[in-house]
Design a protein around this motif. Sequence first.
Motif, PDB file in Angstrom:
ATOM      1  N   PRO A  70       0.826  -1.214   0.000  1.00 36.83           N
ATOM      2  CA  PRO A  70       0.000   0.000   0.000  1.00 36.83           C
ATOM      3  C   PRO A  70       0.857   1.259   0.000  1.00 36.83           C
ATOM      4  N   ASP A  71       0.367   2.283  -0.668  1.00 34.90           N
ATOM      5  CA  ASP A  71       1.085   3.552  -0.746  1.00 34.90           C
ATOM      6  C   ASP A  71       1.072   4.223   0.623  1.00 34.90           C
ATOM      7  N   PRO A  72       2.249   4.465   1.228  1.00 30.98           N
ATOM      8  CA  PRO A  72       2.274   5.097   2.553  1.00 30.98           C
ATOM      9  C   PRO A  72       1.808   6.542   2.528  1.00 30.98           C
ATOM     10  N   ILE A  73       1.828   7.160   1.337  1.00 30.26           N
ATOM     11  CA  ILE A  73       1.376   8.543   1.206  1.00 30.26           C
ATOM     12  C   ILE A  73       0.293   8.582   0.140  1.00 30.26           C
ATOM     13  N   PRO A  74      -0.971   8.607   0.534  1.00 26.75           N
ATOM     14  CA  PRO A  74      -2.049   8.633  -0.453  1.00 26.75           C
ATOM     15  C   PRO A  74      -1.882   9.785  -1.435  1.00 26.75           C
ATOM     16  N   GLY A  75      -1.946   9.468  -2.710  1.00 23.27           N
ATOM     17  CA  GLY A  75      -1.760  10.501  -3.720  1.00 23.27           C
ATOM     18  C   GLY A  75      -0.324  10.624  -4.173  1.00 23.27           C
ATOM     19  N   GLY A  76       0.579   9.916  -3.499  1.00 28.25           N
ATOM     20  CA  GLY A  76       1.983   9.950  -3.900  1.00 28.25           C
ATOM     21  C   GLY A  76       2.744  11.077  -3.246  1.00 28.25           C
ATOM     22  N   ALA A  77       4.041  10.898  -3.136  1.00 29.46           N
ATOM     23  CA  ALA A  77       4.889  11.912  -2.511  1.00 29.46           C
ATOM     24  C   ALA A  77       5.155  13.048  -3.479  1.00 29.46           C
ATOM     25  N   GLY A  78       5.066  14.259  -2.968  1.00 28.45           N
ATOM     26  CA  GLY A  78       5.379  15.430  -3.783  1.00 28.45           C
ATOM     27  C   GLY A  78       6.580  16.153  -3.222  1.00 28.45           C
ATOM     28  N   LEU A  79       7.513  15.393  -2.661  1.00 24.88           N
ATOM     29  CA  LEU A  79       8.661  15.979  -1.983  1.00 24.88           C
ATOM     30  C   LEU A  79       9.633  16.581  -2.986  1.00 24.88           C
ATOM     31  N   THR A  80       9.888  17.865  -2.827  1.00 26.70           N
ATOM     32  CA  THR A  80      10.849  18.572  -3.661  1.00 26.70           C
ATOM     33  C   THR A  80      12.119  18.809  -2.849  1.00 26.70           C
ATOM     34  N   LEU A  81      13.105  19.445  -3.474  1.00 26.73           N
ATOM     35  CA  LEU A  81      14.331  19.773  -2.752  1.00 26.73           C
ATOM     36  C   LEU A  81      14.023  20.705  -1.588  1.00 26.73           C
ATOM     37  N   LEU A  82      13.142  21.677  -1.830  1.00 22.77           N
ATOM     38  CA  LEU A  82      12.735  22.580  -0.756  1.00 22.77           C
ATOM     39  C   LEU A  82      12.023  21.810   0.350  1.00 22.77           C
ATOM     40  N   GLY A  83      11.175  20.872  -0.050  1.00 25.45           N
ATOM     41  CA  GLY A  83      10.474  20.058   0.935  1.00 25.45           C
ATOM     42  C   GLY A  83      11.431  19.224   1.765  1.00 25.45           C
ATOM     43  N   ALA A  84      12.468  18.695   1.120  1.00 25.31           N
ATOM     44  CA  ALA A  84      13.468  17.902   1.839  1.00 25.31           C
ATOM     45  C   ALA A  84      14.207  18.758   2.864  1.00 25.31           C
ATOM     46  N   LEU A  85      14.500  19.999   2.489  1.00 29.84           N
ATOM     47  CA  LEU A  85      15.156  20.917   3.428  1.00 29.84           C
ATOM     48  C   LEU A  85      14.231  21.243   4.601  1.00 29.84           C
ATOM     49  N   VAL A  86      12.946  21.387   4.295  1.00 25.06           N
ATOM     50  CA  VAL A  86      11.959  21.649   5.348  1.00 25.06           C
ATOM     51  C   VAL A  86      11.911  20.482   6.331  1.00 25.06           C
ATOM     52  N   VAL A  87      11.905  19.274   5.794  1.00 26.14           N
ATOM     53  CA  VAL A  87      11.891  18.086   6.650  1.00 26.14           C
ATOM     54  C   VAL A  87      13.118  18.075   7.562  1.00 26.14           C
ATOM     55  N   LEU A  88      14.267  18.413   7.004  1.00 26.04           N
ATOM     56  CA  LEU A  88      15.496  18.441   7.796  1.00 26.04           C
ATOM     57  C   LEU A  88      15.425  19.500   8.890  1.00 26.04           C
ATOM     58  N   VAL A  89      14.885  20.666   8.549  1.00 26.72           N
ATOM     59  CA  VAL A  89      14.742  21.749   9.525  1.00 26.72           C
ATOM     60  C   VAL A  89      13.797  21.340  10.653  1.00 26.72           C
ATOM     61  N   VAL A  90      12.784  20.570  10.318  1.00 28.37           N
ATOM     62  CA  VAL A  90      11.815  20.123  11.320  1.00 28.37           C
ATOM     63  C   VAL A  90      12.382  18.998  12.182  1.00 28.37           C
ATOM     64  N   VAL A  91      13.039  18.056  11.532  1.00 29.09           N
ATOM     65  CA  VAL A  91      13.488  16.846  12.226  1.00 29.09           C
ATOM     66  C   VAL A  91      14.734  17.087  13.077  1.00 29.09           C
ATOM     67  N   ALA A  92      15.638  17.949  12.624  1.00 29.24           N
ATOM     68  CA  ALA A  92      16.906  18.152  13.340  1.00 29.24           C
ATOM     69  C   ALA A  92      16.709  18.617  14.787  1.00 29.24           C
ATOM     70  N   PRO A  93      15.960  19.704  15.044  1.00 24.87           N
ATOM     71  CA  PRO A  93      15.775  20.101  16.450  1.00 24.87           C
ATOM     72  C   PRO A  93      14.966  19.092  17.250  1.00 24.87           C
ATOM     73  N   LEU A  94      14.058  18.379  16.574  1.00 26.12           N
ATOM     74  CA  LEU A  94      13.288  17.347  17.273  1.00 26.12           C
ATOM     75  C   LEU A  94      14.206  16.204  17.702  1.00 26.12           C
ATOM     76  N   ALA A  95      15.141  15.842  16.832  1.00 24.17           N
ATOM     77  CA  ALA A  95      16.116  14.802  17.178  1.00 24.17           C
ATOM     78  C   ALA A  95      16.984  15.253  18.350  1.00 24.17           C
ATOM     79  N   MET A  96      17.326  16.532  18.383  1.00 29.18           N
ATOM     80  CA  MET A  96      18.106  17.070  19.501  1.00 29.18           C
ATOM     81  C   MET A  96      17.311  17.006  20.801  1.00 29.18           C
ATOM     82  N   PHE A  97      16.029  17.319  20.718  1.00 32.71           N
ATOM     83  CA  PHE A  97      15.174  17.243  21.901  1.00 32.71           C
ATOM     84  C   PHE A  97      15.084  15.809  22.411  1.00 32.71           C
TER      85      PHE A  97
END
Length: 203
Positions: A70-97
């Motif tokens: 099954p597709d883990p993301i309904p409609g398919g992933a629309g991750l762009t380079l900007l989106g990947a950077l956003v994910v990193l910005v979100v995940v990095a401080p959370l990983a630190m926490f």
Amino acid sequence: AFYGGMSVASDMVAGEKERQTLETLLVSPATRREIALAKFSALALVCLAGSVATLLAVGLLSVARLPGVPDPIPGGAGLTLLGALVVLVVVAPLAMFFASVLLAISALARNVREAQTHLTLVSFVVLAPAIYSQFLGLTGTEGSAWVRWTPILNAAVCVRQALLGRLEADDLAATFSVSLALAAAGLWLSFRLMGREAILRRT
């Protein structure tokens, strides 16, 4: 991120107490803060690596569209380079926490078994908002202000938005601020615990 660090966190301080190797480390030229920072950095990298690996797997499954999977993301992933950077910005401080929480629990525990027990209990607290994020669309609360200020839940929403190609600046700013503030507070607590002789000598 949290579960990626759980596998090594219990051994970081509690394991050294149990093996009686922590005393050797404490009498080394390194200060308590340097020791805490080194352990925190290692845990943060493990947490971040776990998150990145999971997101890569989700993205690949969505793009590959394997038969019977099954597709883990309904409609398919629309991750762009900007989106990947956003994910990193979100995940990095959370990983630190998460790393700071894991280190604090390991420091407070008397041994590995006690650390694992505490980590398991805390993992349920971490898991609850992540699971709830999957049902936000059904509750009609995805755009609510309280969601973007709720730790973990806000990060899950932002990552999902990035994977779907939808980026909300307000959500991103709030999520980054909350996670970074929690990471700073957690790191301060870890420094305090690693500086207390009574905590480090608990066996």
